[in-house]
Design a protein around this motif. Structure first.
Motif, PDB file in Angstrom:
ATOM      1  N   LEU A 108      -0.397  -4.136   5.627  1.00  0.00           N
ATOM      2  CA  LEU A 108      -1.086  -3.327   4.629  1.00  0.00           C
ATOM      3  C   LEU A 108      -2.069  -2.394   5.328  1.00  0.00           C
ATOM      4  N   ASP A 153       0.812  -1.220   0.000  1.00  0.00           N
ATOM      5  CA  ASP A 153       0.000   0.000   0.000  1.00  0.00           C
ATOM      6  C   ASP A 153       0.843   1.267   0.000  1.00  0.00           C
ATOM      7  N   ARG A 169      -2.863  -2.642  -4.111  1.00  0.00           N
ATOM      8  CA  ARG A 169      -2.750  -1.849  -2.881  1.00  0.00           C
ATOM      9  C   ARG A 169      -3.309  -2.563  -1.651  1.00  0.00           C
ATOM     10  N   ASP A 170      -4.109  -3.618  -1.866  1.00  0.00           N
ATOM     11  CA  ASP A 170      -4.682  -4.332  -0.723  1.00  0.00           C
ATOM     12  C   ASP A 170      -4.926  -5.790  -1.087  1.00  0.00           C
TER      13      ASP A 170
END
Length: 120
Positions: free
Chosen positions: A54, A9, A32-33
């Motif tokens: 994250l 992230d 990002r996740d």
């Protein structure tokens, strides 16, 4: 070369790692996740590089466990490199089935070398 899914992230870290992988001839997809990574976890992904921590209290090991249990479209034996600034998480990563654990910060040579070993 290989298609790598980067799960991090931190935009700066992910962008720099993507550039490094591209210089090595790989294709890199940034997630990002965990949800984005599950979507990217297809049979076309040759390896994952996953940050252990994250955003929104997500744990990269959850993705690793899902891959190893066959709960994604990726092969259960797909190489997964776990990264973290906390060396104490190495044991957790190994127990969850990580192919390798790399402590942050790491040199560009380290990630290239480890990927080369795992993908050969």
């Amino acid at each position: 070369m290989a298609r790598i899914a980067l799960v991090d992230d931190d935009r700066t870290s992910a962008d720099l790692l993507k550039l490094l992988l591209q210089l090595d001839g790989h294709t890199a997809v940034i997630c990002r996740d965990v949800e984005q990574a599950r979507g990217a976890a297809t049979t076309g992904v040759d390896a994952f590089i996953v940050d252990i921590r994250l955003a929104n209290d997500q744990d990269g090991l959850d993705l690793l466990r899902a891959i190893r249990r066959g709960e994604t479209a990726a092969r259960a034996d797909t190489p997964v490199i776990i990264t973290s600034g906390d060396y104490r998480r190495a044991t957790d990563a190994q127990a969850a089935g990580a192919s390798r654990f790399i402590r942050k910060p790491f040199s560009p040579e380290t990630i290239s070398e480890v990927l080369g070993q795992l993908l050969s």
